[in-house]
Scaffold this motif. Structure first.
Motif, PDB file in Angstrom:
ATOM      1  N   ARG A  87       0.845  -1.191   0.000  1.00 27.81           N
ATOM      2  CA  ARG A  87       0.000   0.000   0.000  1.00 27.81           C
ATOM      3  C   ARG A  87       0.885   1.247   0.000  1.00 27.81           C
ATOM      4  NH1 ARG A  87      -3.729   3.176   3.394  1.00 27.81           N
ATOM      5  NH2 ARG A  87      -5.765   3.148   2.355  1.00 27.81           N
ATOM      6  N   PRO A  88       0.516   2.286  -0.756  1.00 24.09           N
ATOM      7  CA  PRO A  88       1.337   3.507  -0.746  1.00 24.09           C
ATOM      8  C   PRO A  88       1.392   4.136   0.645  1.00 24.09           C
ATOM      9  CG  PRO A  88      -0.199   3.524  -2.600  1.00 24.09           C
ATOM     10  CD  PRO A  88      -0.594   2.381  -1.718  1.00 24.09           C
ATOM     11  N   THR A 182      10.115   4.058   7.865  1.00 24.13           N
ATOM     12  CA  THR A 182      10.021   3.048   6.811  1.00 24.13           C
ATOM     13  C   THR A 182      10.604   1.719   7.268  1.00 24.13           C
ATOM     14  OG1 THR A 182      10.147   4.761   5.096  1.00 24.13           O
ATOM     15  CG2 THR A 182      10.693   2.510   4.434  1.00 24.13           C
ATOM     16  N   THR A 183      11.727   1.776   7.949  1.00 25.21           N
ATOM     17  CA  THR A 183      12.405   0.559   8.408  1.00 25.21           C
ATOM     18  C   THR A 183      11.616  -0.131   9.509  1.00 25.21           C
ATOM     19  OG1 THR A 183      14.564   1.484   7.819  1.00 25.21           O
ATOM     20  CG2 THR A 183      14.541  -0.338   9.396  1.00 25.21           C
ATOM     21  N   ARG A 184      11.207   0.632  10.501  1.00 22.55           N
ATOM     22  CA  ARG A 184      10.497   0.042  11.640  1.00 22.55           C
ATOM     23  C   ARG A 184       9.149  -0.552  11.241  1.00 22.55           C
ATOM     24  NH1 ARG A 184      11.309   4.116  16.816  1.00 22.55           N
ATOM     25  NH2 ARG A 184      13.595   3.957  16.947  1.00 22.55           N
ATOM     26  N   TRP A 188       9.784  -0.757   3.114  1.00 20.67           N
ATOM     27  CA  TRP A 188      10.748  -0.461   2.051  1.00 20.67           C
ATOM     28  C   TRP A 188      10.209  -0.824   0.672  1.00 20.67           C
ATOM     29  CZ3 TRP A 188      15.447   1.983   1.575  1.00 20.67           C
ATOM     30  CH2 TRP A 188      16.006   2.481   2.744  1.00 20.67           C
ATOM     31  N   LEU A 189       9.318  -1.778   0.575  1.00 23.13           N
ATOM     32  CA  LEU A 189       8.775  -2.171  -0.723  1.00 23.13           C
ATOM     33  C   LEU A 189       7.415  -1.549  -1.007  1.00 23.13           C
ATOM     34  CD1 LEU A 189       9.810  -5.937  -0.977  1.00 23.13           C
ATOM     35  CD2 LEU A 189      10.949  -3.916  -1.908  1.00 23.13           C
ATOM     36  N   SER A 190       7.005  -0.583  -0.193  1.00 21.57           N
ATOM     37  CA  SER A 190       5.757   0.140  -0.451  1.00 21.57           C
ATOM     38  C   SER A 190       6.022   1.330  -1.366  1.00 21.57           C
ATOM     39  CB  SER A 190       5.154   0.659   0.864  1.00 21.57           C
ATOM     40  OG  SER A 190       4.799  -0.396   1.717  1.00 21.57           O
ATOM     41  N   PRO A 191       5.085   1.698  -2.248  1.00 24.80           N
ATOM     42  CA  PRO A 191       5.217   2.960  -2.986  1.00 24.80           C
ATOM     43  C   PRO A 191       5.260   4.116  -1.990  1.00 24.80           C
ATOM     44  CG  PRO A 191       3.467   1.593  -3.913  1.00 24.80           C
ATOM     45  CD  PRO A 191       3.864   0.960  -2.612  1.00 24.80           C
ATOM     46  N   GLY A 216      19.458   5.254  -0.769  1.00 23.62           N
ATOM     47  CA  GLY A 216      18.923   4.420  -1.836  1.00 23.62           C
ATOM     48  C   GLY A 216      17.431   4.252  -1.729  1.00 23.62           C
ATOM     49  N   LEU A 217      16.755   5.203  -1.060  1.00 23.33           N
ATOM     50  CA  LEU A 217      15.308   5.167  -0.898  1.00 23.33           C
ATOM     51  C   LEU A 217      14.706   6.039  -1.991  1.00 23.33           C
ATOM     52  CD1 LEU A 217      13.400   5.509   2.495  1.00 23.33           C
ATOM     53  CD2 LEU A 217      12.516   6.444   0.370  1.00 23.33           C
ATOM     54  N   TYR A 218      14.124   5.393  -2.984  1.00 23.03           N
ATOM     55  CA  TYR A 218      13.615   6.093  -4.165  1.00 23.03           C
ATOM     56  C   TYR A 218      12.109   6.328  -4.044  1.00 23.03           C
ATOM     57  CZ  TYR A 218      17.884   5.830  -6.991  1.00 23.03           C
ATOM     58  OH  TYR A 218      19.146   6.021  -7.500  1.00 23.03           O
TER      59      TYR A 218
END
Length: 492
Positions: A87-88, A182-184, A188-191, A216-218
């Protein structure tokens, strides 16, 4: 109706910031709610509290550990679903510098919104809250961030708040919070999207490049609301004629709202103003003393006609209409000023002969509702307890450091262009208010046109316009349309 069913303290429960602590800890509180959004019931978990930001410390090349520097207040909303990893998630903040995230949070994006009223129909104290059925939460999880010294965010005990009051350290601290959340939360694989308003758009553009190059977080996209990416386009400094041209279409829009253009359609007025501001007007300003009397008279006439000011005034200010002077001059005959943040608002000045308005009616007319709303909401509905004042607009962040831009204009255009070149999937949504006298829409258009990106990446930029000001969402028709535009953007 939003109903809190359960409360979870996921850190040091209801820790008061005044309590001495040798080692600060997170004080997050989670509550569970439901809302009807887009006609469907949505269950979600709200988490409010402060994350402790730490930095690696070294002395003579030896690692000292992770040293706490700040406690950053965050309000997050995560939909309750079996698998939310795809989920975004949208990270949102306001600007200032010195503004907390309360405006985007409780004016546009969040599940609850402030009842503030609008220009000419402002709500009366003690104000109120209501559900936001158009909340972006229906399409994306939300994380609202209050930079250091705004909201409940503060430097740690013994730390220096001023260390965070500047362009570079602000970017670094907000980026670290985004990485940490994001990490907690395993996202990392969410939009991922970054949403900023005003100075927050400059922050978002710089963050995109910083997150990509450092972690490296795009991100997938930027939501830029009331955009300013190049301060040189809006600052009326000696020798810089650019803002005079870029503000002129906004002056025309404000004049139109106040009846200075009769029954002419707004679009017709803006088309004429934009053409004049792009060609004849900047040419005339560059001519200086070389401008003939005949040409000058024609430029004076057209400028006055478009802006709603008198020809005499335009002539006396040497064709150059500074924005604060415009807001004071436009309705002087009625002893009224117009708002800087939103020219639809009007205010009364005790000195009707003054050169600059002493108060922005579009700020003073709304700040009470947002302050009351966010203070009630966080403490009573999200059950976060803290005796600190919630700094909706903080002056303690000033002077703001721009040491990275010594001797040049403050800009994030190079950062945004680099982020887009490195990440060709990065999309950019730009929302502009026609009566926004703080970050004029024509300046945003100018800046976007200067981005050094391949032509094919220009299709990644989406610009939308609304018939209101800086906080265009206080205008209900604009809020409805903008909510739909943002939903479409993050769901694309």
């Amino acid at each position: 109706m939003t109903a809190s069913e359960e409360t979870e303290n996921t850190g040091e429960s209801n820790r008061q910031s005044s309590t001495p602590s040798a080692e600060p800890t997170d004080d997050l509180v989670s509550t569970h709610h439901t809302i009807t959004a887009n006609g469907k019931q949505l269950s979600y978990t709200a988490t409010a509290g402060r994350y402790v930001l730490r930095e690696e410390s070294y002395t003579d090349g030896k690692f000292d550990g992770h040293v706490a520097g700040a406690e950053v207040f965050v309000t997050s909303y995560v939909a309750d679903s079996p698998d939310s990893s795809d989920r975004p998630v949208t990270f949102a903040f306001n600007g200032g510098p010195g503004a907390a995230s309360a405006f985007l949070h409780m004016g546009l994006l969040g599940p609850r919104k402030v009842v503030s009223g609008d220009a000419g129909q402002l709500a009366a104290p003690p104000y109120g809250l209501t559900d936001n059925p158009e909340t972006l939460l229906a399409h994306s999880d939300l994380v609202f961030i209050d930079p250091v010294s705004t909201g409940f965010s503060r430097a740690v005990r013994g730390g220096k708040a001023g260390d965070f009051h500047g362009y570079r350290r602000d970017i670094e601290s907000v980026a670290e919070l985004i990485r940490l959340w994001t990490t907690r939360n395993g996202r990392w694989l969410s939009p991922k999207y970054l949403a900023g308003e005003s100075y927050g758009t400059l922050r978002a553009a710089s963050l995109a490049e910083h997150l990509q190059s450092k972690y490296g977080l795009y991100p997938n996209g930027l939501l830029l609301i009331s955009t300013v990416l190049d301060m040189g386009t809006i600052r009326f400094t000696e020798g810089n004629d650019l803002p005079y041209s870029l503000f002129l279409p906004t002056y025309a829009a404000i004049a139109h709202h106040h009846g200075k253009h009769g029954e002419r359609p707004l679009r017709e007025v803006l088309d004429e103003a934009e053409e004049f501001a792009a060609r004849d007007y900047p040419w005339a300003l560059r001519q200086g003393a070389r401008l003939s009397d005949e040409d000058r008279a024609e430029v004076v006439r057209r400028t006055a006609e478009l802006t709603g000011l008198t020809s005499d005034y335009v002539d006396r200010v040497n064709l150059r209409i500074e924005h604060l002077r415009f807001f004071t001059e436009l309705l002087r005959d009625k002893r009224l000023t117009v708002g800087r943040m939103d020219g639809r608002f009007t205010g009364w000045e005790p000195d009707a002969g003054g050169e600059h308005l002493s108060d922005d009616p579009s700020v003073s007319g709304l700040i009470g509702a947002y302050s009351a709303g966010v203070n009630h909401y966080l403490r009573q509905e999200l059950e976060y307890s803290n005796d600190l004042p919630y700094e909706v607009l903080s002056m303690r962040v000033h002077p703001w450091s721009y040491e990275d831009f010594e001797g040049m204009a403050v800009t994030a255009t190079d950062k945004l262009a680099k982020a887009m070149r490195s990440n060709p999937h990065l999309r950019v949504h730009v929302g502009c208010g026609h009566t926004d006298g703080a970050t004029p829409y024509f300046a945003a258009e100018h800046t976007l046109a200067q981005l050094e990106i391949p032509r094919e990446l220009r299709d990644n930029i989406d610009v939308r316009y609304y018939p209101a000001g800086h906080m265009m969402y206080v205008h209900e028709p604009s809020r409805i349309k903008q909510s739909a535009d943002l939903a479409e953007f993050v769901s694309r």
